[in-house]
Write a protein that holds these residues in place. Structure first.
Motif, PDB file in Angstrom:
ATOM      1  N   ASN A  91      -4.829  -3.899  -2.440  1.00 46.51           N
ATOM      2  CA  ASN A  91      -3.445  -3.731  -1.981  1.00 46.51           C
ATOM      3  C   ASN A  91      -2.947  -4.930  -1.177  1.00 46.51           C
ATOM      4  O   ASN A  91      -1.911  -4.841  -0.512  1.00 46.51           O
ATOM      5  CB  ASN A  91      -3.325  -2.461  -1.139  1.00 46.51           C
ATOM      6  CG  ASN A  91      -3.559  -1.205  -1.953  1.00 46.51           C
ATOM      7  OD1 ASN A  91      -3.380  -1.200  -3.164  1.00 46.51           O
ATOM      8  ND2 ASN A  91      -3.988  -0.143  -1.299  1.00 46.51           N
TER       9      ASN A  91
ATOM     10  N   TYR B 267       0.837  -1.195   0.000  1.00 53.41           N
ATOM     11  CA  TYR B 267       0.000   0.000   0.000  1.00 53.41           C
ATOM     12  C   TYR B 267       0.876   1.250   0.000  1.00 53.41           C
ATOM     13  O   TYR B 267       2.101   1.178   0.109  1.00 53.41           O
ATOM     14  CB  TYR B 267      -0.918   0.002   1.229  1.00 53.41           C
ATOM     15  CG  TYR B 267      -0.190  -0.282   2.526  1.00 53.41           C
ATOM     16  CD1 TYR B 267       0.493   0.724   3.198  1.00 53.41           C
ATOM     17  CD2 TYR B 267      -0.175  -1.569   3.071  1.00 53.41           C
ATOM     18  CE1 TYR B 267       1.174   0.470   4.371  1.00 53.41           C
ATOM     19  CE2 TYR B 267       0.502  -1.831   4.252  1.00 53.41           C
ATOM     20  CZ  TYR B 267       1.176  -0.816   4.901  1.00 53.41           C
ATOM     21  OH  TYR B 267       1.860  -1.075   6.061  1.00 53.41           O
TER      22      TYR B 267
ATOM     23  N   ASP C 147      -6.444   7.552  12.643  1.00 52.30           N
ATOM     24  CA  ASP C 147      -6.567   7.586  11.198  1.00 52.30           C
ATOM     25  C   ASP C 147      -5.321   8.244  10.620  1.00 52.30           C
ATOM     26  O   ASP C 147      -5.037   9.406  10.905  1.00 52.30           O
ATOM     27  CB  ASP C 147      -7.812   8.366  10.775  1.00 52.30           C
ATOM     28  CG  ASP C 147      -8.125   8.203   9.294  1.00 52.30           C
ATOM     29  OD1 ASP C 147      -7.277   7.640   8.579  1.00 52.30           O
ATOM     30  OD2 ASP C 147      -9.193   8.634   8.865  1.00 52.30           O
TER      31      ASP C 147
ATOM     32  N   ASP D  90     -12.831  -4.641   6.586  1.00 48.86           N
ATOM     33  CA  ASP D  90     -13.941  -3.718   6.835  1.00 48.86           C
ATOM     34  C   ASP D  90     -14.140  -3.511   8.332  1.00 48.86           C
ATOM     35  O   ASP D  90     -14.933  -4.184   8.978  1.00 48.86           O
ATOM     36  CB  ASP D  90     -15.231  -4.268   6.206  1.00 48.86           C
ATOM     37  CG  ASP D  90     -16.384  -3.282   6.352  1.00 48.86           C
ATOM     38  OD1 ASP D  90     -16.127  -2.088   6.619  1.00 48.86           O
ATOM     39  OD2 ASP D  90     -17.546  -3.717   6.204  1.00 48.86           O
TER      40      ASP D  90
ATOM     41  N   LYS E 165     -12.204  -8.690   1.807  1.00 47.37           N
ATOM     42  CA  LYS E 165     -12.947  -7.448   1.980  1.00 47.37           C
ATOM     43  C   LYS E 165     -13.590  -7.387   3.366  1.00 47.37           C
ATOM     44  O   LYS E 165     -13.592  -6.337   4.023  1.00 47.37           O
ATOM     45  CB  LYS E 165     -14.015  -7.318   0.896  1.00 47.37           C
ATOM     46  CG  LYS E 165     -13.477  -6.972  -0.475  1.00 47.37           C
ATOM     47  CD  LYS E 165     -14.622  -6.798  -1.475  1.00 47.37           C
ATOM     48  CE  LYS E 165     -14.121  -6.357  -2.832  1.00 47.37           C
ATOM     49  NZ  LYS E 165     -15.229  -6.184  -3.804  1.00 47.37           N
TER      50      LYS E 165
ATOM     51  N   GLN F 143      -6.559  -0.463   4.051  1.00 48.10           N
ATOM     52  CA  GLN F 143      -7.692  -1.387   4.132  1.00 48.10           C
ATOM     53  C   GLN F 143      -8.400  -1.560   2.782  1.00 48.10           C
ATOM     54  O   GLN F 143      -9.542  -2.030   2.745  1.00 48.10           O
ATOM     55  CB  GLN F 143      -8.681  -0.909   5.204  1.00 48.10           C
ATOM     56  CG  GLN F 143      -8.141  -1.066   6.614  1.00 48.10           C
ATOM     57  CD  GLN F 143      -9.061  -0.485   7.671  1.00 48.10           C
ATOM     58  OE1 GLN F 143      -8.651   0.363   8.469  1.00 48.10           O
ATOM     59  NE2 GLN F 143     -10.304  -0.924   7.695  1.00 48.10           N
ATOM     60  N   TYR F 144      -7.715  -1.259   1.713  1.00 47.37           N
ATOM     61  CA  TYR F 144      -8.269  -1.460   0.377  1.00 47.37           C
ATOM     62  C   TYR F 144      -7.819  -2.828  -0.123  1.00 47.37           C
ATOM     63  O   TYR F 144      -6.617  -3.116  -0.213  1.00 47.37           O
ATOM     64  CB  TYR F 144      -7.799  -0.357  -0.562  1.00 47.37           C
ATOM     65  CG  TYR F 144      -8.296  -0.490  -1.975  1.00 47.37           C
ATOM     66  CD1 TYR F 144      -9.651  -0.713  -2.242  1.00 47.37           C
ATOM     67  CD2 TYR F 144      -7.425  -0.392  -3.049  1.00 47.37           C
ATOM     68  CE1 TYR F 144     -10.113  -0.828  -3.547  1.00 47.37           C
ATOM     69  CE2 TYR F 144      -7.882  -0.496  -4.354  1.00 47.37           C
ATOM     70  CZ  TYR F 144      -9.228  -0.725  -4.585  1.00 47.37           C
ATOM     71  OH  TYR F 144      -9.684  -0.844  -5.871  1.00 47.37           O
TER      72      TYR F 144
ATOM     73  N   ALA G 297      -5.049   9.314   7.976  1.00 49.55           N
ATOM     74  CA  ALA G 297      -5.478  10.386   7.088  1.00 49.55           C
ATOM     75  C   ALA G 297      -5.313  11.755   7.734  1.00 49.55           C
ATOM     76  O   ALA G 297      -5.676  12.766   7.151  1.00 49.55           O
ATOM     77  CB  ALA G 297      -6.938  10.185   6.678  1.00 49.55           C
TER      78      ALA G 297
ATOM     79  N   SER H 209      -5.679   7.792   3.469  1.00 48.07           N
ATOM     80  CA  SER H 209      -6.861   7.255   4.127  1.00 48.07           C
ATOM     81  C   SER H 209      -6.679   5.767   4.396  1.00 48.07           C
ATOM     82  O   SER H 209      -6.271   5.013   3.505  1.00 48.07           O
ATOM     83  CB  SER H 209      -8.096   7.459   3.242  1.00 48.07           C
ATOM     84  OG  SER H 209      -9.175   6.683   3.703  1.00 48.07           O
TER      85      SER H 209
ATOM     86  N   LYS I  24      -9.020   3.464   4.948  1.00 45.26           N
ATOM     87  CA  LYS I  24      -9.992   2.659   4.208  1.00 45.26           C
ATOM     88  C   LYS I  24      -9.664   2.609   2.708  1.00 45.26           C
ATOM     89  O   LYS I  24      -9.939   1.619   2.032  1.00 45.26           O
ATOM     90  CB  LYS I  24     -11.408   3.222   4.415  1.00 45.26           C
ATOM     91  CG  LYS I  24     -11.963   3.004   5.811  1.00 45.26           C
ATOM     92  CD  LYS I  24     -12.232   1.523   6.076  1.00 45.26           C
ATOM     93  CE  LYS I  24     -12.835   1.275   7.442  1.00 45.26           C
ATOM     94  NZ  LYS I  24     -14.214   1.762   7.576  1.00 45.26           N
ATOM     95  N   GLU I  25      -9.113   3.671   2.183  1.00 49.46           N
ATOM     96  CA  GLU I  25      -8.822   3.717   0.754  1.00 49.46           C
ATOM     97  C   GLU I  25      -7.406   3.264   0.421  1.00 49.46           C
ATOM     98  O   GLU I  25      -7.031   3.197  -0.748  1.00 49.46           O
ATOM     99  CB  GLU I  25      -9.028   5.148   0.237  1.00 49.46           C
ATOM    100  CG  GLU I  25     -10.458   5.625   0.350  1.00 49.46           C
ATOM    101  CD  GLU I  25     -10.617   7.073  -0.069  1.00 49.46           C
ATOM    102  OE1 GLU I  25      -9.605   7.670  -0.499  1.00 49.46           O
ATOM    103  OE2 GLU I  25     -11.733   7.608   0.037  1.00 49.46           O
ATOM    104  N   ASN I  26      -6.638   2.936   1.437  1.00 47.50           N
ATOM    105  CA  ASN I  26      -5.241   2.595   1.203  1.00 47.50           C
ATOM    106  C   ASN I  26      -4.874   1.276   1.889  1.00 47.50           C
ATOM    107  O   ASN I  26      -4.891   0.213   1.275  1.00 47.50           O
ATOM    108  CB  ASN I  26      -4.345   3.744   1.684  1.00 47.50           C
ATOM    109  CG  ASN I  26      -2.889   3.501   1.360  1.00 47.50           C
ATOM    110  OD1 ASN I  26      -2.557   2.952   0.319  1.00 47.50           O
ATOM    111  ND2 ASN I  26      -2.012   3.894   2.260  1.00 47.50           N
TER     112      ASN I  26
END
Length: 258
Positions: free
Chosen positions: A245, A181, A227, A220, A216, A241-242, A229, A235, A237-239
């Motif tokens: 990645n 990531y 965070d 989640d 997934k 925890q995506y 972020a 982020s 969730k977007e990095n």
């Protein structure tokens, strides 16, 4: 030069939760042998294994003696019921010091480090990963050079991919968890470092059977009051925890072909 203690225990606990959730979601019970490659001065995997009540043997492979001295003591402190074995070696050479058919192979964000390591084989390899005030500058300079040299980068991609696949075929891990990531370590730089590593990671991913729904679900969750972020553009969730990645699954039966 003195080493920098720049780890954040709260972040290590967070990452430990990420890994342990992936382990639990895939029903990886009764783990007896685990290999972790290239932890750096980090101990998230120790937290992950503690979260799943691990009491087997973990083999930690890293070429840096200072890293092994640090994580060896840290893992023994966190994993009181486990056996901790440190192995100073690169990935390929370590196959002669590891058991076959290990239950689990773990590597957090290792592809970019392997690319740089191969690039620096005859230069300042130890200095680059010794966590000193000069280390980050050395790494950033390497990526700047690689960004401008497609031929060398392509060669390194091929070499790193082949070494990881060779390792998998020789050790035959029953399950593999890897991540790649965007690293907060390079937050102030453009995201070309992950872009320059993605080709290898995505190529490896094609050989691993991952249950995307389980992955997934494992990723989640929220981590209270934390965070990354806080840094603009990063982020969880977007990095971290995506799902794209991550690699989390069993290697396909490839025979001698990959």
């Amino acid at each position: 030069m003195a080493h920098i203690v720049d780890y954040d225990d709260y972040f290590e606990e967070y990452m430990g939760k990420v890994y342990s959730r992936i382990i639990k979601s895939n029903n990886l019970n009764n783990l007896n042998s685990v290999v972790e490659f290239a932890p750096g001065f980090r101990y998230k995997i120790a937290y992950a294994l503690r979260n799943v009540n691990f009491n087997g043997t973990i083999y930690i492979v890293d070429s840096n003696e200072s890293v092994l001295n640090f994580v060896g003591e840290k893992y023994k402190e966190i994993l009181k019921d486990a056996k901790v074995v440190t192995i100073q070696s690169d990935l390929i050479e370590s196959v002669n010091m590891l058991p076959n058919n290990v239950d689990l192979f773990l590597a957090n964000h290792c592809v970019d480090d392997m690319i740089v390591s191969k690039y620096l084989e005859e230069k300042k390899l130890e200095d680059a990963f010794n966590n000193t005030s000069d280390s980050k500058g050395i790494l950033l300079n390497c990526w700047e050079e690689l960004k401008e040299n497609d031929r060398i980068l392509s060669f390194l991609h091929k070499k790193v991919y082949e070494q990881i696949m060779t390792f998998f075929l020789k050790i035959n891990p029953k399950f593999i968890i890897m991540s790649q990531y965007k690293s907060a370590y390079y937050m102030k730089q453009k995201n070309y470092i992950e872009e320059l590593s993605k080709e290898v990671f995505d190529r490896l991913k094609k050989h691993i059977d991952t249950d995307v729904l389980k992955l997934k679900s494992a990723l989640d969750f929220d981590f209270e009051d934390f965070d990354a972020a806080l840094n603009e553009g990063f982020s969880l969730k977007e990095n971290i925890q995506y799902y794209d990645n991550w690699i989390a699954g069993r290697i396909r039966d490839l025979g001698d072909e990959y």
